[in-house]
Design an enzyme around this catalytic site. Sequence first.
Site, PDB file in Angstrom:
ATOM      1  N   ALA A   1       0.738  -1.124   0.020  1.00  0.00           N
ATOM      2  CA  ALA A   1      -0.164  -0.147  -0.064  1.00  0.00           C
ATOM      3  C   ALA A   1       0.915   1.196  -0.034  1.00  0.00           C
ATOM      4  O   ALA A   1       2.146   1.092   0.223  1.00  0.00           O
ATOM      5  CB  ALA A   1      -0.875  -0.152   1.182  1.00  0.00           C
TER       6      ALA A   1
ATOM      7  N   GLY B   1       0.095  -5.300   0.757  1.00  0.00           N
ATOM      8  CA  GLY B   1      -1.095  -5.174  -0.240  1.00  0.00           C
ATOM      9  C   GLY B   1      -1.117  -5.705  -1.509  1.00  0.00           C
ATOM     10  O   GLY B   1      -1.884  -6.229  -1.903  1.00  0.00           O
TER      11      GLY B   1
ATOM     12  N   GLU C   1       4.335  -6.024   7.041  1.00  0.00           N
ATOM     13  CA  GLU C   1       3.851  -4.769   7.830  1.00  0.00           C
ATOM     14  C   GLU C   1       4.548  -4.704   9.176  1.00  0.00           C
ATOM     15  O   GLU C   1       4.345  -3.704   9.714  1.00  0.00           O
ATOM     16  CB  GLU C   1       2.342  -5.180   7.795  1.00  0.00           C
ATOM     17  CG  GLU C   1       1.231  -4.978   6.507  1.00  0.00           C
ATOM     18  CD  GLU C   1       1.392  -6.271   5.502  1.00  0.00           C
ATOM     19  OE1 GLU C   1       0.721  -6.070   4.436  1.00  0.00           O
ATOM     20  OE2 GLU C   1       2.416  -7.081   5.878  1.00  0.00           O
TER      21      GLU C   1
ATOM     22  N   GLU D   1      -1.233  -9.547  -0.798  1.00  0.00           N
ATOM     23  CA  GLU D   1      -2.967  -9.776  -0.703  1.00  0.00           C
ATOM     24  C   GLU D   1      -3.686  -9.674  -1.812  1.00  0.00           C
ATOM     25  O   GLU D   1      -4.566 -10.367  -2.106  1.00  0.00           O
ATOM     26  CB  GLU D   1      -3.164  -8.924   0.444  1.00  0.00           C
ATOM     27  CG  GLU D   1      -2.497  -9.132   1.972  1.00  0.00           C
ATOM     28  CD  GLU D   1      -2.836  -7.917   3.030  1.00  0.00           C
ATOM     29  OE1 GLU D   1      -3.073  -8.102   3.967  1.00  0.00           O
ATOM     30  OE2 GLU D   1      -2.566  -6.620   2.580  1.00  0.00           O
TER      31      GLU D   1
END
Length: 258
Positions: A65, A109, A132, A112
Site C-alpha cells: 500500500a 497489500g 507490515e 494480498e
Amino acid sequence: MSFETILYQLHERAALITLNRPDVLNALSSALISELARALDDAERDDEVGAIVVTGNQKAFAAGADISHMKDLDLVDTYLGDFLRDEAERIERCRKPVIAAVAGYALGGGCELAMMCDFIIAARNAKFGQPEIKLGTIPGLGGTQRLTRAVGKAKAMEMCLTGRMMDAEEAERAGLVTRVVDNDALLEDAIATANVIAGYSRVAAYMAKESVNRAFETTLLEGLRFEKRLFHATFATADQKEGMQAFVDKREARFQNR
C-alpha cells in the site's frame, strides 16, 4: 473508459489489467484500487471476456500500500472508512476467473491483492511477503488469513512475524503459486491460460470456481454436497450436451455459454 493508474487491454477473450504506477513500484493508492474495481466491472459486463489477468511490471506486481497516503490516518479514518477493503476485495466478487501474473515484488497489500485472485502464475524474479510488522502494523487485506490457508500456519506465521520474503520457487513449493515461468514468458503464459479458460463453457467455469471456493467456507461433507448439486445442475445446460457429444464425435466442442 480511460484510467490514470492502470492499463486495460483485451487479448482475444482475455482482459488484461496492468497496475501502472511504476515510479512507486505500483504502490496501492485509493485511486488505483478504485480504478481496478472499475476495470473489473468493465470486464464482468463484457460478454466477449471469459477470464481476466491482473499484472504489474517486471520490477513489481505491487510493493504494498502507498505508505505516504496511510501514515497520517488514525483509527477513526481507517475503521469508519474501512480503508481500501471494499474496492480491493472486488476481485473476490468476480464471477469470471481472475489470474494474477506476478513479477518482481508482491509485498503487503500487493501480496494480498495477488492472493485475492483465483490463482497466481509467477515469474522467476517474483518475491512475496507481508512486511507490515516492520511498519508497526499487521496485514489488513487478508494477509494473515489467505496466506495461512495457502501455505500453512508455520510458514505464514514466520512471514508475518519476521517480514521475510518468499521467492518464486519457495512460493511454488509451498502452494502459493500454481507455477513459475521465465520472466519474459509471464504475460504470454498468463494470457494464454486465460484464453484457454475463456474457451470453455462459462457456466461450467463459474460453477467450478464457486465450488472450489466453497471448500474454504464449509465442512468437507457440505462441500461435497454443494459440488454434487452443481454437477447435477450442469446437466441442464446446452454446453454439457455439446461438450459430451463433441467428445463422442471426436471433435472440438463449440460452447455457447448456455
